[in-house]
Design a protein around this motif. Structure first.
Motif, PDB file in Angstrom:
ATOM      1  N   SER A  70       4.446 -14.700   0.356  1.00 20.89           N
ATOM      2  CA  SER A  70       3.250 -14.417   1.160  1.00 20.89           C
ATOM      3  C   SER A  70       3.024 -12.910   1.292  1.00 20.89           C
ATOM      4  O   SER A  70       1.880 -12.442   1.244  1.00 20.89           O
ATOM      5  N   GLN A  71       4.090 -12.138   1.437  1.00 15.04           N
ATOM      6  CA  GLN A  71       3.941 -10.688   1.512  1.00 15.04           C
ATOM      7  C   GLN A  71       3.448 -10.114   0.185  1.00 15.04           C
ATOM      8  O   GLN A  71       2.617  -9.200   0.165  1.00 15.04           O
ATOM      9  N   LYS A  72       3.948 -10.640  -0.913  1.00  9.98           N
ATOM     10  CA  LYS A  72       3.505 -10.192  -2.228  1.00  9.98           C
ATOM     11  C   LYS A  72       2.024 -10.479  -2.417  1.00  9.98           C
ATOM     12  O   LYS A  72       1.273  -9.632  -2.912  1.00  9.98           O
ATOM     13  N   HIS A  73       1.588 -11.660  -1.993  1.00 12.27           N
ATOM     14  CA  HIS A  73       0.169 -12.018  -2.098  1.00 12.27           C
ATOM     15  C   HIS A  73      -0.692 -11.088  -1.241  1.00 12.27           C
ATOM     16  O   HIS A  73      -1.767 -10.650  -1.669  1.00 12.27           O
ATOM     17  N   LYS A  74      -0.214 -10.775  -0.045  1.00  5.07           N
ATOM     18  CA  LYS A  74      -0.965  -9.900   0.849  1.00  5.07           C
ATOM     19  C   LYS A  74      -1.085  -8.489   0.252  1.00  5.07           C
ATOM     20  O   LYS A  74      -2.145  -7.863   0.312  1.00  5.07           O
ATOM     21  N   LEU A  75       0.002  -7.982  -0.337  1.00  2.00           N
ATOM     22  CA  LEU A  75      -0.030  -6.650  -0.948  1.00  2.00           C
ATOM     23  C   LEU A  75      -0.974  -6.609  -2.153  1.00  2.00           C
ATOM     24  O   LEU A  75      -1.722  -5.635  -2.332  1.00  2.00           O
ATOM     25  N   GLU A  76      -0.961  -7.656  -2.965  1.00  2.67           N
ATOM     26  CA  GLU A  76      -1.865  -7.717  -4.108  1.00  2.67           C
ATOM     27  C   GLU A  76      -3.322  -7.773  -3.649  1.00  2.67           C
ATOM     28  O   GLU A  76      -4.188  -7.128  -4.246  1.00  2.67           O
ATOM     29  N   SER A  77      -3.580  -8.502  -2.606  1.00  6.90           N
ATOM     30  CA  SER A  77      -4.931  -8.599  -2.070  1.00  6.90           C
ATOM     31  C   SER A  77      -5.415  -7.237  -1.566  1.00  6.90           C
ATOM     32  O   SER A  77      -6.546  -6.834  -1.833  1.00  6.90           O
ATOM     33  N   GLU A  78      -4.556  -6.529  -0.854  1.00  8.17           N
ATOM     34  CA  GLU A  78      -4.923  -5.196  -0.361  1.00  8.17           C
ATOM     35  C   GLU A  78      -5.154  -4.222  -1.516  1.00  8.17           C
ATOM     36  O   GLU A  78      -6.061  -3.396  -1.469  1.00  8.17           O
ATOM     37  N   LYS A  79      -4.338  -4.317  -2.552  1.00  6.47           N
ATOM     38  CA  LYS A  79      -4.506  -3.443  -3.712  1.00  6.47           C
ATOM     39  C   LYS A  79      -5.842  -3.713  -4.401  1.00  6.47           C
ATOM     40  O   LYS A  79      -6.558  -2.779  -4.780  1.00  6.47           O
ATOM     41  N   ASN A  80      -6.195  -4.988  -4.531  1.00  7.73           N
ATOM     42  CA  ASN A  80      -7.485  -5.341  -5.139  1.00  7.73           C
ATOM     43  C   ASN A  80      -8.655  -4.824  -4.309  1.00  7.73           C
ATOM     44  O   ASN A  80      -9.638  -4.322  -4.860  1.00  7.73           O
ATOM     45  N   ARG A  81      -8.560  -4.935  -2.997  1.00  9.84           N
ATOM     46  CA  ARG A  81      -9.622  -4.419  -2.121  1.00  9.84           C
ATOM     47  C   ARG A  81      -9.754  -2.908  -2.275  1.00  9.84           C
ATOM     48  O   ARG A  81     -10.865  -2.372  -2.337  1.00  9.84           O
ATOM     49  N   LYS A  82      -8.613  -2.215  -2.340  1.00  9.43           N
ATOM     50  CA  LYS A  82      -8.634  -0.761  -2.504  1.00  9.43           C
ATOM     51  C   LYS A  82      -9.286  -0.382  -3.830  1.00  9.43           C
ATOM     52  O   LYS A  82     -10.109   0.546  -3.894  1.00  9.43           O
ATOM     53  N   ASP A  83      -8.947  -1.101  -4.893  1.00  2.00           N
ATOM     54  CA  ASP A  83      -9.538  -0.823  -6.204  1.00  2.00           C
ATOM     55  C   ASP A  83     -11.045  -1.045  -6.201  1.00  2.00           C
ATOM     56  O   ASP A  83     -11.800  -0.273  -6.798  1.00  2.00           O
ATOM     57  N   ILE A  84     -11.502  -2.074  -5.521  1.00  2.00           N
ATOM     58  CA  ILE A  84     -12.939  -2.350  -5.447  1.00  2.00           C
ATOM     59  C   ILE A  84     -13.657  -1.237  -4.693  1.00  2.00           C
ATOM     60  O   ILE A  84     -14.722  -0.759  -5.114  1.00  2.00           O
ATOM     61  N   ILE A  85     -13.079  -0.796  -3.606  1.00  2.00           N
ATOM     62  CA  ILE A  85     -13.708   0.280  -2.821  1.00  2.00           C
ATOM     63  C   ILE A  85     -13.747   1.573  -3.625  1.00  2.00           C
ATOM     64  O   ILE A  85     -14.767   2.282  -3.636  1.00  2.00           O
ATOM     65  N   LEU A  86     -12.640   1.889  -4.305  1.00  4.00           N
ATOM     66  CA  LEU A  86     -12.626   3.113  -5.122  1.00  4.00           C
ATOM     67  C   LEU A  86     -13.636   3.039  -6.263  1.00  4.00           C
ATOM     68  O   LEU A  86     -14.320   4.030  -6.567  1.00  4.00           O
ATOM     69  N   ALA A  87     -13.766   1.882  -6.904  1.00  5.69           N
ATOM     70  CA  ALA A  87     -14.745   1.728  -7.981  1.00  5.69           C
ATOM     71  C   ALA A  87     -16.166   1.872  -7.452  1.00  5.69           C
ATOM     72  O   ALA A  87     -17.023   2.496  -8.099  1.00  5.69           O
TER      73      ALA A  87
END
Length: 153
Positions: free
Chosen positions: A29-46
């Motif tokens: 669950s922690q791994k999934h949460k970290l991946e989700s946050e990373k994807n959100r960060k990438d979307i915002i940066l793009a």
């Protein structure tokens, strides 16, 4: 004292279920949460790279999954309160019937009665939480409902 494989196997299974399984669930669950946050960060940066005039706060607000409303949380407590109360009352009634009828193991009757009383107490606690929460959070629920209506218009 030497244990044979018949004695060791239940210990291994219980250790696996009680120790390893919860650790694996938390790690996944922690791994999934970290991946989700990373994807959100990438979307915002793009989005910022493509359009520097974008309002970041509004974008983040739109990307965030809305948490459950206060009303939904209270209704969930009400639902669990009713469910556990009904099961608790059923257990208490069943243990009373078993005690009256006789012929049952006393330990089973006591366990059923105590379990019913505990479930009934938990159900009452959920129901009290619902009613007091509804009373105390009425203004917050109204404000939340107005915000939802304004957001949908």
């Amino acid at each position: 004292m030497i244990m044979n494989s018949v004695q060791v196997m239940p210990m291994i299974v219980s250790l696996g279920v009680c120790v390893v399984l919860p650790i694996v669930i938390v790690a996944l669950s922690q791994k999934h949460k970290l991946e989700s946050e990373k994807n959100r960060k990438d979307i915002i940066l793009a989005a910022l790279e493509k359009n520097s005039n974008i309002n970041v706060e509004e974008l983040v607000r739109k990307m965030n999954k809305p948490d459950k409303l206060i009303k939904e949380k209270l209704l969930r407590k009400f639902q669990w309160g009713i469910l556990t109360s009904i099961i608790g009352v059923g257990f208490v009634v069943l243990s009373s019937i078993m005690g009256y009828a006789g012929g049952f193991i006393t330990d089973n009757i006591q366990f059923l009665g105590i379990s019913g009383a505990v479930l009934l107490a938990i159900g009452v606690a959920f129901l009290l939480t619902y009613f007091y929460g509804k009373k105390m959070l009425s203004k917050e629920m109204e404000a939340e409902e107005k915000n939802m209506q304004q957001g949908n218009l």
